[in-house]
Design an enzyme around this catalytic site. Structure first.
Site, PDB file in Angstrom:
ATOM      1  N   ASP A   1       1.839 -10.090 -15.413  1.00  0.00           N
ATOM      2  CA  ASP A   1       0.640 -10.897 -15.599  1.00  0.00           C
ATOM      3  C   ASP A   1       0.394 -11.029 -17.105  1.00  0.00           C
ATOM      4  O   ASP A   1       1.256 -10.689 -17.914  1.00  0.00           O
ATOM      5  CB  ASP A   1      -0.554 -10.260 -14.892  1.00  0.00           C
ATOM      6  CG  ASP A   1      -0.997  -8.955 -15.545  1.00  0.00           C
ATOM      7  OD1 ASP A   1      -0.232  -8.399 -16.382  1.00  0.00           O
ATOM      8  OD2 ASP A   1      -2.106  -8.483 -15.245  1.00  0.00           O
TER       9      ASP A   1
ATOM     10  N   LYS B   1       4.790 -13.444  -9.023  1.00  0.00           N
ATOM     11  CA  LYS B   1       3.975 -12.316  -9.467  1.00  0.00           C
ATOM     12  C   LYS B   1       3.274 -11.652  -8.292  1.00  0.00           C
ATOM     13  O   LYS B   1       3.306 -10.421  -8.140  1.00  0.00           O
ATOM     14  CB  LYS B   1       2.936 -12.773 -10.495  1.00  0.00           C
ATOM     15  CG  LYS B   1       2.085 -11.636 -11.053  1.00  0.00           C
ATOM     16  CD  LYS B   1       0.985 -12.155 -11.949  1.00  0.00           C
ATOM     17  CE  LYS B   1      -0.118 -12.821 -11.165  1.00  0.00           C
ATOM     18  NZ  LYS B   1      -1.280 -13.204 -11.994  1.00  0.00           N
TER      19      LYS B   1
END
Length: 220
Positions: A138, A120
């Site tokens: 997220d 991420k």
């Protein structure tokens, strides 16, 4: 979600916010890596408060290493998991110096070798610093993807891969920010604000949340 609806979905988000940007404060790619690494399980607002003075003094990996772990902790002690994060930031700074000449690599695999940097974080850095068409999933984007039907998946990676497949040009570069901001401010976790959502009619979520006044009447 049908292809035509996906295009309409992004077009509306783009119309609302033509030039979306990260809400993390940073001055260069190195500071961005640090800020994103610090933001795990923390808010952007909290990270920005902690890094305001830090980034005035530290702009390079060498300066971060010189500051040291204890010195860094003094700046970020208001952030959750600051001890572990301080250790990782110093370690990633050392690796950037040793292996990349102090520069942040524009490569996901290389970024993921840095301590404290997962997929991420790497995707955020690639998108924001280098303009890559990446999708950093997220909790907000995971929720929006599943709730709306835009990209359903049981894991962040599954949602990321579906977003990558479903998102057309010219929306790919900014899709990440449109989705995260939409999830943060409109499509909220507990009470999505469907009454002011520009894509509510395209969304698979039911039942839609009514406006506050209407909801108050329904509850009386």
């Amino acid at each position: 979600m049908k292809k035509a609806d996906v295009i309409d979905f992004y077009a509306r988000l783009a119309a609302d916010n033509p030039h979306p940007e990260t809400e993390l404060a940073y001055g260069n790619a190195f500071q961005l890596v640090v800020a994103v690494a610090l933001s795990a399980q923390s808010t952007d607002i909290g990270v920005n408060k902690a890094t305001r003075r830090l980034f005035e003094a530290v702009t390079t990996p060498a300066q971060m290493v010189a500051l040291g772990e204890e010195g860094l902790k003094q700046h970020i002690k208001t952030i959750g998991l600051f001890n572990t994060k301080a250790k990782n930031v110093i370690a990633l700074s050392q690796r950037l110096i040793a292996e990349y000449g102090g520069e942040v690599p524009a490569d996901r695999a290389a970024l993921e070798t840095l301590p404290g940097v997962g997929r991420k974080t790497a995707n955020v850095v690639l998108n924001v610093a280098f303009g890559a068409e990446t999708f950093a999933v997220d909790t907000h984007i995971f929720r929006v993807g599943n709730r709306t039907g835009l990209a359903r998946g049981k894991t962040p990676l599954a949602v990321e891969l579906k977003l990558d497949k479903a998102t057309p040009q010219p929306f790919r570069q900014h899709a990440h920010h449109w989705l995260i901001l939409h999830g943060r401010y409109v499509c909220k976790a507990r009470t999505p604000e469907c009454w002011r959502c520009s894509v509510a009619d395209l969304c698979a979520f039911k039942p839609k949340t009514p406006a506050p006044k209407v909801r108050a009447k329904q509850e009386t």
